[in-house]
Design a protein around this motif. Structure first.
Motif, PDB file in Angstrom:
ATOM      1  N   GLY A 179      24.377 -23.911  47.786  1.00  0.00           N
ATOM      2  CA  GLY A 179      24.280 -23.902  46.340  1.00  0.00           C
ATOM      3  C   GLY A 179      24.249 -22.491  45.790  1.00  0.00           C
ATOM      4  N   VAL A 180      23.771 -22.377  44.553  1.00  0.00           N
ATOM      5  CA  VAL A 180      23.784 -21.117  43.805  1.00  0.00           C
ATOM      6  C   VAL A 180      22.385 -20.504  43.811  1.00  0.00           C
ATOM      7  CG1 VAL A 180      24.190 -20.081  41.531  1.00  0.00           C
ATOM      8  CG2 VAL A 180      25.695 -21.903  42.364  1.00  0.00           C
ATOM      9  N   TYR A 181      22.355 -19.185  44.008  1.00  0.00           N
ATOM     10  CA  TYR A 181      21.096 -18.442  44.077  1.00  0.00           C
ATOM     11  C   TYR A 181      21.154 -17.198  43.195  1.00  0.00           C
ATOM     12  CZ  TYR A 181      20.029 -20.970  48.458  1.00  0.00           C
ATOM     13  OH  TYR A 181      19.775 -21.931  49.416  1.00  0.00           O
ATOM     14  N   ALA A 182      20.022 -16.846  42.609  1.00  0.00           N
ATOM     15  CA  ALA A 182      19.833 -15.510  42.056  1.00  0.00           C
ATOM     16  C   ALA A 182      19.464 -14.618  43.236  1.00  0.00           C
ATOM     17  CB  ALA A 182      18.726 -15.507  41.013  1.00  0.00           C
ATOM     18  N   VAL A 183      20.146 -13.469  43.356  1.00  0.00           N
ATOM     19  CA  VAL A 183      20.019 -12.664  44.575  1.00  0.00           C
ATOM     20  C   VAL A 183      19.856 -11.181  44.233  1.00  0.00           C
ATOM     21  CG1 VAL A 183      21.437 -14.295  45.873  1.00  0.00           C
ATOM     22  CG2 VAL A 183      22.511 -12.282  44.843  1.00  0.00           C
ATOM     23  N   ARG A 184      19.584 -10.443  45.287  1.00  0.00           N
ATOM     24  CA  ARG A 184      19.597  -8.985  45.222  1.00  0.00           C
ATOM     25  C   ARG A 184      20.250  -8.494  46.505  1.00  0.00           C
ATOM     26  NH1 ARG A 184      13.845  -6.452  44.591  1.00  0.00           N
ATOM     27  NH2 ARG A 184      13.652  -7.343  46.683  1.00  0.00           N
ATOM     28  N   ALA A 185      21.242  -7.615  46.376  1.00  0.00           N
ATOM     29  CA  ALA A 185      21.951  -7.099  47.544  1.00  0.00           C
ATOM     30  C   ALA A 185      21.423  -5.713  47.898  1.00  0.00           C
ATOM     31  CB  ALA A 185      23.445  -7.043  47.278  1.00  0.00           C
ATOM     32  N   ARG A 186      21.171  -5.508  49.187  1.00  0.00           N
ATOM     33  CA  ARG A 186      20.822  -4.184  49.703  1.00  0.00           C
ATOM     34  C   ARG A 186      22.078  -3.577  50.301  1.00  0.00           C
ATOM     35  NH1 ARG A 186      17.639  -5.016  53.975  1.00  0.00           N
ATOM     36  NH2 ARG A 186      16.951  -7.149  53.678  1.00  0.00           N
ATOM     37  N   LEU A 187      22.569  -2.538  49.674  1.00  0.00           N
ATOM     38  CA  LEU A 187      23.808  -1.913  50.128  1.00  0.00           C
ATOM     39  C   LEU A 187      23.531  -0.958  51.284  1.00  0.00           C
ATOM     40  CD1 LEU A 187      25.546  -1.189  46.695  1.00  0.00           C
ATOM     41  CD2 LEU A 187      25.433  -3.311  48.025  1.00  0.00           C
ATOM     42  N   ALA A 188      24.603  -0.520  51.930  1.00  0.00           N
ATOM     43  CA  ALA A 188      24.471   0.340  53.105  1.00  0.00           C
ATOM     44  C   ALA A 188      23.764   1.646  52.775  1.00  0.00           C
ATOM     45  CB  ALA A 188      25.849   0.604  53.700  1.00  0.00           C
ATOM     46  N   ASP A 189      23.892   2.117  51.521  1.00  0.00           N
ATOM     47  CA  ASP A 189      23.260   3.381  51.139  1.00  0.00           C
ATOM     48  C   ASP A 189      21.851   3.199  50.602  1.00  0.00           C
ATOM     49  OD1 ASP A 189      23.663   2.267  48.653  1.00  0.00           O
ATOM     50  OD2 ASP A 189      25.158   3.734  47.989  1.00  0.00           O
ATOM     51  N   GLY A 190      21.341   1.959  50.659  1.00  0.00           N
ATOM     52  CA  GLY A 190      19.965   1.708  50.240  1.00  0.00           C
ATOM     53  C   GLY A 190      19.808   1.201  48.822  1.00  0.00           C
ATOM     54  N   ARG A 191      20.867   1.235  48.036  1.00  0.00           N
ATOM     55  CA  ARG A 191      20.755   0.734  46.655  1.00  0.00           C
ATOM     56  C   ARG A 191      20.500  -0.772  46.627  1.00  0.00           C
ATOM     57  NH1 ARG A 191      26.121   2.297  43.763  1.00  0.00           N
ATOM     58  NH2 ARG A 191      26.887   2.243  45.926  1.00  0.00           N
ATOM     59  N   LEU A 192      19.775  -1.218  45.618  1.00  0.00           N
ATOM     60  CA  LEU A 192      19.508  -2.635  45.395  1.00  0.00           C
ATOM     61  C   LEU A 192      20.241  -3.058  44.126  1.00  0.00           C
ATOM     62  CD1 LEU A 192      15.651  -2.669  46.087  1.00  0.00           C
ATOM     63  CD2 LEU A 192      17.465  -3.449  47.615  1.00  0.00           C
ATOM     64  N   VAL A 193      21.111  -4.064  44.255  1.00  0.00           N
ATOM     65  CA  VAL A 193      21.934  -4.498  43.130  1.00  0.00           C
ATOM     66  C   VAL A 193      21.722  -5.996  42.907  1.00  0.00           C
ATOM     67  CG1 VAL A 193      24.259  -4.598  42.149  1.00  0.00           C
ATOM     68  CG2 VAL A 193      23.657  -2.761  43.751  1.00  0.00           C
ATOM     69  N   PRO A 194      21.287  -6.412  41.703  1.00  0.00           N
ATOM     70  CA  PRO A 194      21.091  -7.841  41.445  1.00  0.00           C
ATOM     71  C   PRO A 194      22.407  -8.567  41.267  1.00  0.00           C
ATOM     72  CG  PRO A 194      20.708  -6.581  39.450  1.00  0.00           C
ATOM     73  CD  PRO A 194      20.964  -5.572  40.543  1.00  0.00           C
ATOM     74  N   GLY A 195      22.360  -9.894  41.458  1.00  0.00           N
ATOM     75  CA  GLY A 195      23.571 -10.672  41.290  1.00  0.00           C
ATOM     76  C   GLY A 195      23.313 -12.158  41.396  1.00  0.00           C
ATOM     77  N   VAL A 196      24.406 -12.894  41.493  1.00  0.00           N
ATOM     78  CA  VAL A 196      24.364 -14.341  41.656  1.00  0.00           C
ATOM     79  C   VAL A 196      25.277 -14.683  42.829  1.00  0.00           C
ATOM     80  CG1 VAL A 196      26.247 -14.756  39.992  1.00  0.00           C
ATOM     81  CG2 VAL A 196      24.582 -16.576  40.482  1.00  0.00           C
ATOM     82  N   ALA A 197      24.869 -15.651  43.631  1.00  0.00           N
ATOM     83  CA  ALA A 197      25.639 -15.949  44.852  1.00  0.00           C
ATOM     84  C   ALA A 197      25.764 -17.447  45.038  1.00  0.00           C
ATOM     85  CB  ALA A 197      24.976 -15.324  46.079  1.00  0.00           C
ATOM     86  N   ASN A 198      26.815 -17.827  45.760  1.00  0.00           N
ATOM     87  CA  ASN A 198      27.000 -19.212  46.151  1.00  0.00           C
ATOM     88  C   ASN A 198      27.121 -19.293  47.663  1.00  0.00           C
ATOM     89  OD1 ASN A 198      27.734 -22.112  45.160  1.00  0.00           O
ATOM     90  ND2 ASN A 198      29.236 -21.649  46.754  1.00  0.00           N
ATOM     91  N   ILE A 199      26.381 -20.228  48.239  1.00  0.00           N
ATOM     92  CA  ILE A 199      26.486 -20.515  49.664  1.00  0.00           C
ATOM     93  C   ILE A 199      27.098 -21.899  49.790  1.00  0.00           C
ATOM     94  CG2 ILE A 199      25.207 -20.970  51.793  1.00  0.00           C
ATOM     95  CD1 ILE A 199      23.163 -18.911  50.887  1.00  0.00           C
ATOM     96  N   GLY A 200      28.240 -21.990  50.450  1.00  0.00           N
ATOM     97  CA  GLY A 200      28.882 -23.292  50.563  1.00  0.00           C
ATOM     98  C   GLY A 200      30.238 -23.215  51.211  1.00  0.00           C
ATOM     99  N   ARG A 201      30.997 -24.285  50.999  1.00  0.00           N
ATOM    100  CA  ARG A 201      32.328 -24.389  51.621  1.00  0.00           C
ATOM    101  C   ARG A 201      33.425 -24.638  50.586  1.00  0.00           C
ATOM    102  NH1 ARG A 201      31.597 -26.973  57.681  1.00  0.00           N
ATOM    103  NH2 ARG A 201      29.849 -25.639  58.275  1.00  0.00           N
ATOM    104  N   ARG A 202      33.130 -24.267  49.346  1.00  0.00           N
ATOM    105  CA  ARG A 202      34.098 -24.301  48.245  1.00  0.00           C
ATOM    106  C   ARG A 202      34.785 -25.660  48.101  1.00  0.00           C
ATOM    107  NH1 ARG A 202      37.479 -18.857  47.970  1.00  0.00           N
ATOM    108  NH2 ARG A 202      38.669 -19.817  49.648  1.00  0.00           N
ATOM    109  N   PRO A 203      34.017 -26.708  47.800  1.00  0.00           N
ATOM    110  CA  PRO A 203      34.616 -28.044  47.688  1.00  0.00           C
ATOM    111  C   PRO A 203      35.648 -28.157  46.576  1.00  0.00           C
ATOM    112  CG  PRO A 203      32.339 -28.038  46.877  1.00  0.00           C
ATOM    113  CD  PRO A 203      32.556 -26.725  47.572  1.00  0.00           C
ATOM    114  N   THR A 204      35.491 -27.380  45.492  1.00  0.00           N
ATOM    115  CA  THR A 204      36.459 -27.443  44.396  1.00  0.00           C
ATOM    116  C   THR A 204      37.838 -26.965  44.831  1.00  0.00           C
ATOM    117  OG1 THR A 204      34.650 -27.057  42.824  1.00  0.00           O
ATOM    118  CG2 THR A 204      36.885 -26.726  41.998  1.00  0.00           C
TER     119      THR A 204
END
Length: 311
Positions: free
Chosen positions: A223-248
């Motif tokens: 499903g869909v999550y509010a997330v935060r990504a930790r980049l290789a350089d240490g930055r934290l970037v907020p976002g939205v993500a989907n975990i799934g198999r793209r049924p549409t």
């Protein structure tokens, strides 16, 4: 916070990495119960180098290779979490047929005593090791004492719901409760991996995503999550993500993590990032065409911004 010294060959351990306090276990997730074992090891002999002995792959992956992926932390993420807890040396023993055949007594003598030169050991009350799990905490206590090695056996850490365990955390993630899992972990749970090329459809729709395969990680609730990504350089970037198999879009054979990072337009292909799951928003759904999908993504992004305090 510097990375710990990672050693994968117990036959050739440098002198500087021997003689420490050694916490024993799989440490999948490096949760609050694991942190209690690490604290106990350090408290017993604070003058010694804090080390961990773990296994890679996880013994369950060795004995039951056809099981669905279940790992909370792969080795890189595990080492980072251990470093944050003060561990300076990680012995990640390759778990193969040879190690699986080693008796409990051989493990104590050859690995813990001769190879690691352990000054003190610590483990959970349910630690089991050796061929067919022939050794337990009681056996370890007796064998360690014979060799002049101290041992701290740490009882399970519990809360109102019971003992804190990797199994319990996995269940919470599979049921869509990342916040509750984070409480037991002491930090948000993250999926770490390389950003790979997709079909660029997200960019066409106006919502470019960083794509990663779930791989050997546990598959949480789709499903869909509010997330935060930790980049290789240490930055934290907020976002939205989907975990799934793209049924549409007709469905995928493998589960993927697609992350749209807010106010971000940089090339991440080939980079290792970690995506922290902060809030579960809705289950994975099949929409009636791309227009409906695009509208849903816009609504999901707005809700993620609200949940993350960005709206």
């Amino acid at each position: 916070m510097s990375a710990p010294l990672l050693l994968t060959d117990w036959h050739s351990i440098p002198d500087a990495a021997r003689g420490g306090t050694v916490a024993l276990g799989n440490f999948d997730g490096v949760h609050l119960g694991h942190l209690a074992v690490l604290r106990a090891a350090h408290a017993a002999r604070p003058e010694l180098t804090p080390a961990v002995l773990t296994f890679e792959p996880h013994p369950r992956e060795h004995f039951r290779p056809d099981d669905p992926p279940f790992r909370l932390t792969l080795l890189g993420e595990k080492c980072a979490a251990l470093a944050a807890a003060g561990v300076r040396v990680v012995h990640a023993l390759p778990f193969d047929t040879g190690l699986a055949a080693m008796t409990a007594e051989e493990f104590v003598e050859q690995v813990l005593h001769r190879a690691l030169g352990a000054g003190h050991l610590a483990c959970g009350h349910d630690f089991a090791f050796g061929h067919r799990k022939g050794g337990d905490a009681g056996f370890l206590a007796r064998e360690a004492e014979k060799r002049g090695i101290g041992l701290t056996i740490v009882p399970a850490l519990s809360d109102a719901e019971g003992p804190i365990s990797a199994t319990r955390i996995r269940r919470l993630l599979q049921d869509g409760y990342p916040e509750r899992a984070a409480t037991l972990l002491g930090r948000p749970w993250a999926i770490q991996g390389e950003v790979v090329h997709g079909d660029k459809l997200g960019r066409v729709l106006g919502w470019p995503t960083a794509n990663m395969w779930i791989g050997r990680h546990l598959e949480p609730a789709r499903g869909v999550y509010a997330v935060r990504a930790r980049l290789a350089d240490g930055r934290l970037v907020p976002g939205v993500a989907n975990i799934g198999r793209r049924p549409t879009l007709g469905g995928d054979p493998q589960t993927r993590l697609e992350t749209h990072l807010f106010d971000f337009d940089e090339d991440l292909y080939g980079q290792e990032i970690a995506v922290e799951l902060l809030h579960f928003q809705r289950p994975d759904l099949k929409f009636d065409g791309l227009e409906a999908l695009t509208a849903a993504i816009a609504a999901d992004a707005a809700e993620a911004r609200r949940l993350l305090g960005l709206a």
